[in-house]
Design a protein around this motif. Structure first.
Motif, PDB file in Angstrom:
ATOM      1  N   SER A 317       0.516  -0.981  -0.111  1.00  0.00           N
ATOM      2  CA  SER A 317       0.075   0.157   0.141  1.00  0.00           C
ATOM      3  C   SER A 317       0.928   1.567   0.013  1.00  0.00           C
ATOM      4  O   SER A 317       0.307   2.412  -0.489  1.00  0.00           O
ATOM      5  CB  SER A 317      -1.324   0.344   1.664  1.00  0.00           C
ATOM      6  N   TRP A 318       2.103   1.451   0.210  1.00  0.00           N
ATOM      7  CA  TRP A 318       2.613   2.089   0.688  1.00  0.00           C
ATOM      8  C   TRP A 318       2.814   3.637  -0.517  1.00  0.00           C
ATOM      9  O   TRP A 318       2.507   4.528  -0.138  1.00  0.00           O
ATOM     10  CB  TRP A 318       4.776   2.051   0.964  1.00  0.00           C
ATOM     11  N   GLU A 319       3.239   3.233  -2.047  1.00  0.00           N
ATOM     12  CA  GLU A 319       2.942   4.263  -2.989  1.00  0.00           C
ATOM     13  C   GLU A 319       1.314   4.567  -2.858  1.00  0.00           C
ATOM     14  O   GLU A 319       1.219   6.233  -3.401  1.00  0.00           O
ATOM     15  CB  GLU A 319       3.514   3.680  -4.132  1.00  0.00           C
ATOM     16  N   MET A 347       0.199  -3.989   3.811  1.00  0.00           N
ATOM     17  CA  MET A 347      -0.201  -3.263   4.671  1.00  0.00           C
ATOM     18  C   MET A 347       1.347  -2.333   5.061  1.00  0.00           C
ATOM     19  O   MET A 347       1.604  -2.468   6.010  1.00  0.00           O
ATOM     20  CB  MET A 347      -1.363  -3.181   5.751  1.00  0.00           C
ATOM     21  N   ASP A 348       1.428  -1.139   4.514  1.00  0.00           N
ATOM     22  CA  ASP A 348       3.050  -0.876   4.877  1.00  0.00           C
ATOM     23  C   ASP A 348       2.569   0.119   6.564  1.00  0.00           C
ATOM     24  O   ASP A 348       1.637  -0.250   7.101  1.00  0.00           O
ATOM     25  CB  ASP A 348       3.463  -0.206   3.532  1.00  0.00           C
ATOM     26  N   ASP A 349       3.835   1.015   6.502  1.00  0.00           N
ATOM     27  CA  ASP A 349       4.179   2.384   7.696  1.00  0.00           C
ATOM     28  C   ASP A 349       2.651   2.523   7.515  1.00  0.00           C
ATOM     29  O   ASP A 349       1.249   3.601   6.910  1.00  0.00           O
ATOM     30  CB  ASP A 349       5.068   3.435   7.390  1.00  0.00           C
ATOM     31  N   THR A 354       0.924   7.096  16.983  1.00  0.00           N
ATOM     32  CA  THR A 354       0.456   8.181  16.798  1.00  0.00           C
ATOM     33  C   THR A 354       1.465   8.713  15.267  1.00  0.00           C
ATOM     34  O   THR A 354       2.240   9.712  14.320  1.00  0.00           O
ATOM     35  CB  THR A 354       1.189   9.268  17.282  1.00  0.00           C
ATOM     36  N   ARG A 355       1.446   7.472  14.642  1.00  0.00           N
ATOM     37  CA  ARG A 355       2.160   7.266  13.466  1.00  0.00           C
ATOM     38  C   ARG A 355       1.517   8.255  12.141  1.00  0.00           C
ATOM     39  O   ARG A 355       0.990   7.087  11.256  1.00  0.00           O
ATOM     40  CB  ARG A 355       3.234   5.923  13.003  1.00  0.00           C
ATOM     41  N   THR A 356       0.976   8.814  12.086  1.00  0.00           N
ATOM     42  CA  THR A 356       0.642   9.744  10.783  1.00  0.00           C
ATOM     43  C   THR A 356       1.456  10.590   9.902  1.00  0.00           C
ATOM     44  O   THR A 356       1.576  11.220   9.040  1.00  0.00           O
ATOM     45  CB  THR A 356      -0.817  11.180  11.150  1.00  0.00           C
ATOM     46  N   LEU A 392       2.620  -7.629   6.960  1.00  0.00           N
ATOM     47  CA  LEU A 392       2.207  -5.839   7.576  1.00  0.00           C
ATOM     48  C   LEU A 392       3.788  -5.624   7.886  1.00  0.00           C
ATOM     49  O   LEU A 392       4.980  -6.513   7.775  1.00  0.00           O
ATOM     50  CB  LEU A 392       2.156  -6.268   9.507  1.00  0.00           C
ATOM     51  N   TRP A 393       3.713  -4.210   7.544  1.00  0.00           N
ATOM     52  CA  TRP A 393       4.848  -3.782   7.482  1.00  0.00           C
ATOM     53  C   TRP A 393       5.634  -3.412   9.161  1.00  0.00           C
ATOM     54  O   TRP A 393       4.546  -2.955  10.026  1.00  0.00           O
ATOM     55  CB  TRP A 393       4.899  -2.110   7.153  1.00  0.00           C
ATOM     56  N   VAL A 394       7.010  -3.353   9.539  1.00  0.00           N
ATOM     57  CA  VAL A 394       6.827  -2.745  10.848  1.00  0.00           C
ATOM     58  C   VAL A 394       8.588  -2.328  10.372  1.00  0.00           C
ATOM     59  O   VAL A 394       9.445  -2.700   9.723  1.00  0.00           O
ATOM     60  CB  VAL A 394       7.422  -3.970  11.662  1.00  0.00           C
ATOM     61  N   LEU A 424      17.997  11.059  11.641  1.00  0.00           N
ATOM     62  CA  LEU A 424      17.328  10.918  10.528  1.00  0.00           C
ATOM     63  C   LEU A 424      16.036  10.738   9.942  1.00  0.00           C
ATOM     64  O   LEU A 424      15.987   9.216  11.228  1.00  0.00           O
ATOM     65  CB  LEU A 424      18.917   9.731   9.909  1.00  0.00           C
ATOM     66  N   ARG A 425      15.556  10.642   9.705  1.00  0.00           N
ATOM     67  CA  ARG A 425      13.596  11.220   9.548  1.00  0.00           C
ATOM     68  C   ARG A 425      13.161  10.948  10.516  1.00  0.00           C
ATOM     69  O   ARG A 425      11.998  10.608  10.934  1.00  0.00           O
ATOM     70  CB  ARG A 425      14.299   8.934   8.682  1.00  0.00           C
ATOM     71  N   ASN A 426      13.987  12.142  11.384  1.00  0.00           N
ATOM     72  CA  ASN A 426      13.072  11.723  12.947  1.00  0.00           C
ATOM     73  C   ASN A 426      13.760  10.595  13.802  1.00  0.00           C
ATOM     74  O   ASN A 426      12.512  10.999  14.327  1.00  0.00           O
ATOM     75  CB  ASN A 426      11.581  12.193  12.710  1.00  0.00           C
TER      76      ASN A 426
HETATM   77  C1  DGJ Z   1      10.836   2.862   3.724  1.00  0.00           C
HETATM   78  C2  DGJ Z   1      10.578   1.681   2.864  1.00  0.00           C
HETATM   79  O1  DGJ Z   1      11.891   0.771   1.694  1.00  0.00           O
HETATM   80  C3  DGJ Z   1       8.844   1.502   1.586  1.00  0.00           C
HETATM   81  O2  DGJ Z   1       8.942   0.771   0.927  1.00  0.00           O
HETATM   82  C4  DGJ Z   1       8.429   2.049   2.347  1.00  0.00           C
HETATM   83  O3  DGJ Z   1       7.809   0.902   3.337  1.00  0.00           O
HETATM   84  C5  DGJ Z   1       8.727   3.047   3.329  1.00  0.00           C
HETATM   85  N1  DGJ Z   1      10.350   2.721   4.555  1.00  0.00           N
HETATM   86  C6  DGJ Z   1       8.223   3.761   4.868  1.00  0.00           C
HETATM   87  O4  DGJ Z   1       8.273   4.017   6.169  1.00  0.00           O
END
Ligand code: DGJ
Length: 716
Positions: A317-319, A347-349, A354-356, A392-394, A424-426
């Motif tokens: 789902s990420w893109e 399902m990705d990130d 509170t990950r919006t 699921l993404w973790v 980095l990336r917060n």
């Molecule tokens: C980096 C990954 O490579 C992407 O596919 C995606 O999962 C993002 N992280 C999500 O934060």
């Protein structure tokens, strides 16, 4: 069949593999000296080598002798040390003494352990070798044991412990093949003249890295796809690493490689042991193509946990959504994906805490109650009802400072007391070397998979280490262990999850391809090679990736056009063909796709399912690579019985005045005819090899074709 032979008279070991051999010998001072790595030789032949080819001058200024099985520090050695220790009294030079050796057979492989020790100090060193009956890969590692009992003050500092050194014969024209890269531009294949002196490849980031991948491939300047001697080495490790090539003025070369980076040390207390990760070497006498295919076979037979399983077509789902994830949106995407023939919905990130956005929530691994008011179960049930598996993404190793976890445990991240904590990336890196952090991570992951019917995890890791301190161990010299123990604990958690949940499958990801290596592949099922899903860019990424790693692990999504990252507009057919050369997947915003594209992609997915066994398991031949002046990239996959051959061709721009192709195919059954499954045209196998397969490429830019050939009959 492979064999390992030992001649006690000359103290020589000969490792004989199907198409190569490897030999070394103890010299008069018990130094394990390399003799040979290359074409098959007999024991008599390798034993003759030191008498026939003198090792070089012995005067005070002679060049380094690049022949030790592990180049230790000390004496008159001046090359790169692969094993460097400092004993408690400050002595650094190591002196070898042979103890004994064992040869054993287990799980289709033969292993050799050569037990050595220091002549004076309580350090035992075991050189380990493993060879397989069905291929030419040699796996090596090193174990160091502190065998003293004089108390903690006698700890040995291990300054460097490589897994093995690999010595190559003198050749005038050495070149080194390797990959360089960046985020979204991983695996760019380079071939450079091998510099004299020392050349270092590596990562100091805590992960394998986007900038380099832990393998190199050397040739004498005369190898090509089908011919020539190629020596390659790959490290099975997912943290910091270093492979150094040394080329002497006599044109001999030694590679030494292992985990860790400069300045990091390991304190070995009495009774303790340190085992390095495996480093693997392969000699091929039949060019780069054969070398890559042997690596692929090896990964399929001896590295992957479930090599036999067909990899499913997944949707991610990420893109489509970025962080805008909720139950209703995911249900809609799942229904669309299922209708297209997708088998695994991921399902990705954005589903937790509170990950919006990427500013908050990492570390708080409970479903976001606003987005998933009834938890994840209703979505998972729906995905299963639609006939798909659920993934699921973790990102277990990370925490956002804006999270409940960080507010509770600010001490859990890598940090120094008096240094800033660079984000980095917060986000900050959790110190997985800490047993409490590792236990916490295993705990929530285990609960997540136990309490939900999760079939697949995408394990991500989105930043490099910085300020890698562990203040509790600031003064005892043990803080540096985190570089290694972090990775070991990531491995241990994955291994335990897999053992306890045998149906769980895992994809490795690190901001795309930042942590891909044989270590990760030995405990995951597939990898995400790049966040760049542009099909044109993917051709070169896939070209570099498949030098060592097989198509069976190379996930590739078909995404939107124009591509969200590059803005490039590429026809769906070309995008599908690029993805179908690996593990085909979808990653676009399907709600925006028109009916025609949805119809066409469903057909391509169905087609992929027909041919994927050969793509994922077959032999891969590079017929024309992305740097070819014709602009044509073409690859062939052939099933092991040679009954099915698949040819992909991509022509991003059309050369003026010339039709692309034909492309000459490789290794078909010479007595047979092959029929094009789509057009019914028939070809003689010999002619396909000599004159090639005519390509049926549409006109215009971004033309591509996929030809499936079935063997139909012998010609005689
Ligand atoms: C980096 C990954 O490579 C992407 O596919 C995606 O999962 C993002 N992280 C999500 O934060």
């Amino acid at each position: 069949m492979s064999t390992i032979t030992f001649n006690p008279g000359s103290r020589t070991w000969l490792l004989s593999m199907p198409r190569s051999s490897y030999a070394f010998q103890l010299d008069a001072a018990d130094v394990p000296r390399h003799l040979h790595w290359g074409e098959p030789l007999t024991l008599d032949q390798v034993e003759a080598l030191p008498h026939t080819y003198r090792p070089g001058r012995g005067d005070s200024f002679a060049g380094a002798r690049l022949t030790e099985e592990i180049a230790v520090d000390g004496g008159t050695r001046y090359g790169v040390p692969g094993l460097q220790v400092r004993f408690a009294d400050g002595t650094r030079a190591l002196e070898w003494a042979y103890v004994d050796h064992e040869i054993a057979e287990a799980e289709g492989a033969l292993s050799l352990a050569v037990h050595m020790r220091d002549r004076h100090y309580p350090l035992a060193i075991t050189l380990r070798y493993r060879v397989f009956h069905d291929g030419d890969v040699i796996e090596r590692s090193l174990t160091l044991d502190h065998i003293g009992d004089d108390g903690a003050e006698s700890a040995i500092s291990v300054l460097r412990a490589d897994s093995g050194a690999w010595s190559l014969p003198a050749r005038a024209g050495y070149r080194v093949g390797h990959v360089t890269g960046d985020w979204a531009a991983e695996n760019q294949l380079r071939q450079d003249a091998l510099p004299w002196g020392e050349t270092v490849f590596g990562s100091r980031r805590g992960i394998t890295g986007h900038q380099a991948n832990p393998w190199v491939m050397l040739d004498a300047g005369d190898a090509d796809e089908q011919h020539g001697q190629v020596w390659s080495v790959a490290l099975a490790w997912s943290g910091t690493w270093r492979i150094t090539t040394q080329r002497g003025t006599d044109n001999r070369v030694q590679l030494t490689g292992g985990f860790g980076h400069d300045g990091v040390s390991w304190q070995l207390a009495p009774g303790e042991s340190l085992t390095t990760p495996p480093i693997l070497g392969l000699y091929s006498g039949a060019g780069f193509g054969a070398a890559s295919r042997t690596w692929h076979d090896h990964v399929l037979r001896h590295v992957l946990p479930r090599p036999e399983e067909m990899r499913p077509v997944l949707y991610n789902s990420w893109e489509a959504t970025g962080f805008d994830v909720d139950e209703a949106g995911q249900r809609k995407l799942a229904a669309q994906a299922a209708a297209l023939g997708v088998e695994l919905f991921v399902m990705d990130d954005g589903w937790f805490g509170t990950r919006t956005s990427d500013h908050a929530g990492l570390g708080d691994w409970a479903p976001n109650p606003e987005r998933f008011p009834d938890g994840l179960a209703p979505l998972i049930d729906e995905v299963h009802r639609l006939g798909m598996a659920f993934g699921l993404w973790v990102e277990p190793e990370m925490v956002n400072p804006d999270s409940r976890l960080y507010r509770r445990h600010p001490e859990w991240v890598l940090h120094y007391e008096h240094r800033q904590r660079t984000e980095l990336r917060n986000q900050l890196v959790l110190n997985f070397a800490r047993p409490d952090v590792a236990a916490w991570a295993h705990g929530w992951l285990d609960r997540l998979v136990t309490e939900h019917a999760i079939d697949f995890l995408k394990w991500d890791m989105n930043r490099s280490f910085s300020e890698a301190g562990w203040p509790e161990h600031g003064s005892d010299g043990q803080a540096d262990r985190l570089w290694i123990d972090h990775v070991r604990n990531v491995y241990a958690i994955i291994d335990r999850l897999r053992a306890d949940h045998p149906n769980l499958r895992i994809e490795a990801c690190s901001g795309g391809g930042g942590r891909i290596d044989l270590g990760m592949l030995s405990r995951t099922d597939q990898v995400w090679p790049s966040d760049n899903t542009d099909a044109l860019d993917r051709l070169s990424i896939q070209h570099g990736f498949t030098q060592i790693y097989p198509a069976r692990v190379m996930s590739a999504w078909v995404t939107d056009s124009p591509n969200p990252a590059t803005g490039r507009t590429i026809p769906l057919r070309f995008r599908c063909h690029a993805a179908m050369a690996g593990i085909m997947a979808l990653g676009g915003n399907l709600a925006e796709w028109n009916e025609q594209d949805l119809h066409d992609v469903a057909q391509e997915i169905a087609h992929y399912k027909d041919i994927r066994a050969t793509v994922q398991l077959g032999a891969r031949y590079r017929l024309s690579d992305p740097t070819d002046p014709s602009g044509l990239t073409a690859v062939q996959y052939t099933s092991s019985d040679r009954a099915e051959t698949i040819v992909f061709a991509w022509q991003p721009t059309r050369p003026i005045g010339r039709e692309p192709g034909p492309v000459r195919l490789a290794d078909l059954d010479p007595g047979s005819r092959y029929r094009d499954r789509a057009s019914g045209r028939e070809y003689d196998a010999v002619l396909l090899g000599e004159y090639g397969l005519p390509l049926d490429l549409p006109s215009g830019d971004y033309a591509s074709s996929l030809t499936v050939l079935d063997r139909i009959s012998p010609t005689h």
